[in-house]
Design a protein around this motif. Structure first.
Motif, PDB file in Angstrom:
ATOM      1  N   UNK A   7       0.831  -1.201   0.000  1.00  0.00           N
ATOM      2  CA  UNK A   7       0.000   0.000   0.000  1.00  0.00           C
ATOM      3  C   UNK A   7       0.867   1.253   0.000  1.00  0.00           C
ATOM      4  N   UNK A   8       1.940   1.251   0.754  1.00  0.00           N
ATOM      5  CA  UNK A   8       2.818   2.421   0.798  1.00  0.00           C
ATOM      6  C   UNK A   8       3.417   2.706  -0.583  1.00  0.00           C
ATOM      7  N   UNK A   9       3.807   1.669  -1.307  1.00  0.00           N
ATOM      8  CA  UNK A   9       4.332   1.848  -2.667  1.00  0.00           C
ATOM      9  C   UNK A   9       3.258   2.409  -3.597  1.00  0.00           C
ATOM     10  N   UNK A  10       2.043   1.902  -3.469  1.00  0.00           N
ATOM     11  CA  UNK A  10       0.947   2.369  -4.323  1.00  0.00           C
ATOM     12  C   UNK A  10       0.633   3.842  -4.041  1.00  0.00           C
ATOM     13  N   UNK A  11       0.635   4.224  -2.773  1.00  0.00           N
ATOM     14  CA  UNK A  11       0.383   5.623  -2.416  1.00  0.00           C
ATOM     15  C   UNK A  11       1.514   6.514  -2.924  1.00  0.00           C
ATOM     16  N   UNK A  12       2.756   6.040  -2.821  1.00  0.00           N
ATOM     17  CA  UNK A  12       3.893   6.808  -3.332  1.00  0.00           C
ATOM     18  C   UNK A  12       3.752   7.047  -4.834  1.00  0.00           C
ATOM     19  N   UNK A  13       3.316   6.026  -5.571  1.00  0.00           N
ATOM     20  CA  UNK A  13       3.091   6.163  -7.007  1.00  0.00           C
ATOM     21  C   UNK A  13       1.999   7.191  -7.285  1.00  0.00           C
ATOM     22  N   UNK A  14       0.915   7.106  -6.543  1.00  0.00           N
ATOM     23  CA  UNK A  14      -0.208   8.048  -6.723  1.00  0.00           C
ATOM     24  C   UNK A  14       0.253   9.484  -6.500  1.00  0.00           C
ATOM     25  N   UNK A  15       1.088   9.675  -5.503  1.00  0.00           N
ATOM     26  CA  UNK A  15       1.621  11.025  -5.246  1.00  0.00           C
ATOM     27  C   UNK A  15       2.544  11.463  -6.381  1.00  0.00           C
ATOM     28  N   UNK A 105       6.915   3.813 -13.034  1.00  0.00           N
ATOM     29  CA  UNK A 105       6.102   2.621 -12.804  1.00  0.00           C
ATOM     30  C   UNK A 105       6.784   1.696 -11.797  1.00  0.00           C
ATOM     31  N   UNK A 106       8.115   1.782 -11.721  1.00  0.00           N
ATOM     32  CA  UNK A 106       8.875   0.964 -10.781  1.00  0.00           C
ATOM     33  C   UNK A 106       8.637   1.307  -9.326  1.00  0.00           C
ATOM     34  N   UNK A 107       7.980   2.427  -9.078  1.00  0.00           N
ATOM     35  CA  UNK A 107       7.598   2.783  -7.702  1.00  0.00           C
ATOM     36  C   UNK A 107       6.567   1.789  -7.172  1.00  0.00           C
ATOM     37  N   UNK A 108       5.754   1.257  -8.058  1.00  0.00           N
ATOM     38  CA  UNK A 108       4.678   0.331  -7.685  1.00  0.00           C
ATOM     39  C   UNK A 108       5.228  -1.038  -7.290  1.00  0.00           C
ATOM     40  N   UNK A 109       4.391  -1.858  -6.636  1.00  0.00           N
ATOM     41  CA  UNK A 109       4.764  -3.262  -6.439  1.00  0.00           C
ATOM     42  C   UNK A 109       5.053  -3.901  -7.799  1.00  0.00           C
ATOM     43  N   UNK A 110       5.932  -4.873  -7.832  1.00  0.00           N
ATOM     44  CA  UNK A 110       6.446  -5.434  -9.090  1.00  0.00           C
ATOM     45  C   UNK A 110       5.349  -5.884 -10.051  1.00  0.00           C
ATOM     46  N   UNK A 111       4.305  -6.534  -9.568  1.00  0.00           N
ATOM     47  CA  UNK A 111       3.268  -7.025 -10.479  1.00  0.00           C
ATOM     48  C   UNK A 111       2.573  -5.875 -11.202  1.00  0.00           C
ATOM     49  N   UNK A 116       1.993  -2.163 -16.041  1.00  0.00           N
ATOM     50  CA  UNK A 116       1.926  -0.831 -16.639  1.00  0.00           C
ATOM     51  C   UNK A 116       3.049  -0.596 -17.642  1.00  0.00           C
ATOM     52  N   UNK A 117       4.236  -1.110 -17.362  1.00  0.00           N
ATOM     53  CA  UNK A 117       5.325  -0.986 -18.337  1.00  0.00           C
ATOM     54  C   UNK A 117       4.968  -1.742 -19.619  1.00  0.00           C
ATOM     55  N   UNK A 118       4.394  -2.925 -19.473  1.00  0.00           N
ATOM     56  CA  UNK A 118       3.981  -3.713 -20.641  1.00  0.00           C
ATOM     57  C   UNK A 118       2.903  -2.976 -21.433  1.00  0.00           C
ATOM     58  N   UNK A 119       1.927  -2.388 -20.754  1.00  0.00           N
ATOM     59  CA  UNK A 119       0.875  -1.622 -21.432  1.00  0.00           C
ATOM     60  C   UNK A 119       1.455  -0.407 -22.142  1.00  0.00           C
ATOM     61  N   UNK A 120       2.384   0.271 -21.477  1.00  0.00           N
ATOM     62  CA  UNK A 120       3.010   1.452 -22.071  1.00  0.00           C
ATOM     63  C   UNK A 120       3.779   1.061 -23.338  1.00  0.00           C
ATOM     64  N   UNK A 121       4.549  -0.003 -23.259  1.00  0.00           N
ATOM     65  CA  UNK A 121       5.295  -0.486 -24.427  1.00  0.00           C
ATOM     66  C   UNK A 121       4.345  -0.893 -25.555  1.00  0.00           C
ATOM     67  N   UNK A 122       3.236  -1.540 -25.189  1.00  0.00           N
ATOM     68  CA  UNK A 122       2.259  -1.965 -26.198  1.00  0.00           C
ATOM     69  C   UNK A 122       1.661  -0.755 -26.914  1.00  0.00           C
ATOM     70  N   UNK A 123       1.323   0.283 -26.142  1.00  0.00           N
ATOM     71  CA  UNK A 123       0.799   1.512 -26.738  1.00  0.00           C
ATOM     72  C   UNK A 123       1.827   2.107 -27.697  1.00  0.00           C
ATOM     73  N   UNK A 124       3.061   2.199 -27.246  1.00  0.00           N
ATOM     74  CA  UNK A 124       4.111   2.815 -28.059  1.00  0.00           C
ATOM     75  C   UNK A 124       4.366   2.052 -29.358  1.00  0.00           C
TER      76      UNK A 124
END
Length: 198
Positions: A7-15, A105-111, A116-124
């Motif tokens: 949760x702390x990682x997710x909140x850090x990402x949101x910030x 995206x690496x701020x988040x938990x690994x999964x 998100x990195x995979x989605x970003x690469x797919x979009x690109x």
């Protein structure tokens, strides 16, 4: 109750992604002199995808498209926004953007980071049906804005009909119906004298 590391990682990402609200784009809001920011742009694309889904050429996973358009510009927190018609910097995926994707995206938990990195690469890469439709939204929105603003960024140095047509033709990969509409807007810009042919 103990707060989990996840949760702390997710909140850090949101910030961290709050910074996307400060990334100014060249395009302006409809009938306005105010520049759009990346957060507004991403939100608008998500609503466009919801609204225009029926015009996708293939059956697509709408949630995946919405995820793509919401996260596609997050890398600009580190890499900055590159104007699509920039004369010096190429508006393509760069090493700087990949580093930004890894850090942010690496701020988040690994999964979640991996997803998100995979989605970003797919979009690109723009190869899947979802990426094609998401990219169509990304190219259509500023076209609509420029059409409503007496040319908007079409008035920037070096922007011509040929460049606009080439950059916007990505729309046809995701939707032939939306591309037909886009072509009419581009042609109208030429007829009105707000988009010049070379």
């Amino acid at each position: 109750m103990e707060i989990s590391d996840r949760l702390l990682k997710q909140i850090e990402f949101i910030k961290e992604i709050d910074k996307i609200k400060y990334i100014q784009r060249k395009t302006k809001l409809f009938h306005s002199d105010r520049h759009e920011n990346d957060a507004e742009h991403s939100w608008h694309l998500a609503v466009m995808a919801l609204t225009l889904l029926e015009y996708a050429d293939e059956s697509i996973d709408l949630l995946k498209v919405v995820k793509m358009v919401l996260i596609h510009d997050i890398v600009e927190i580190d890499a900055g926004d590159t104007f699509i018609y920039d004369l010096e910097r190429n508006h393509t995926n760069t090493d700087l953007e990949r580093l930004a994707a890894g850090r942010i995206f690496g701020i988040l938990p690994k999964d979640q980071a991996d997803e998100l990195i995979t989605l970003w690469e797919e979009f690109e890469s723009g190869q899947t049906e979802e990426a094609k439709f998401a990219r169509a939204m990304d190219r259509l929105e500023p076209l609509l804005q420029n059409s409503s603003n007496n040319g908007g960024t079409w008035n920037e140095p070096g922007v011509s009909y040929e460049k606009v047509f080439a950059k916007k033709s990505v729309i046809k990969d995701g939707s032939t119906a939306l591309w037909a509409y886009a072509e009419k807007l581009i042609d109208a810009g030429v007829a009105q004298g707000i988009l010049k042919k070379q």
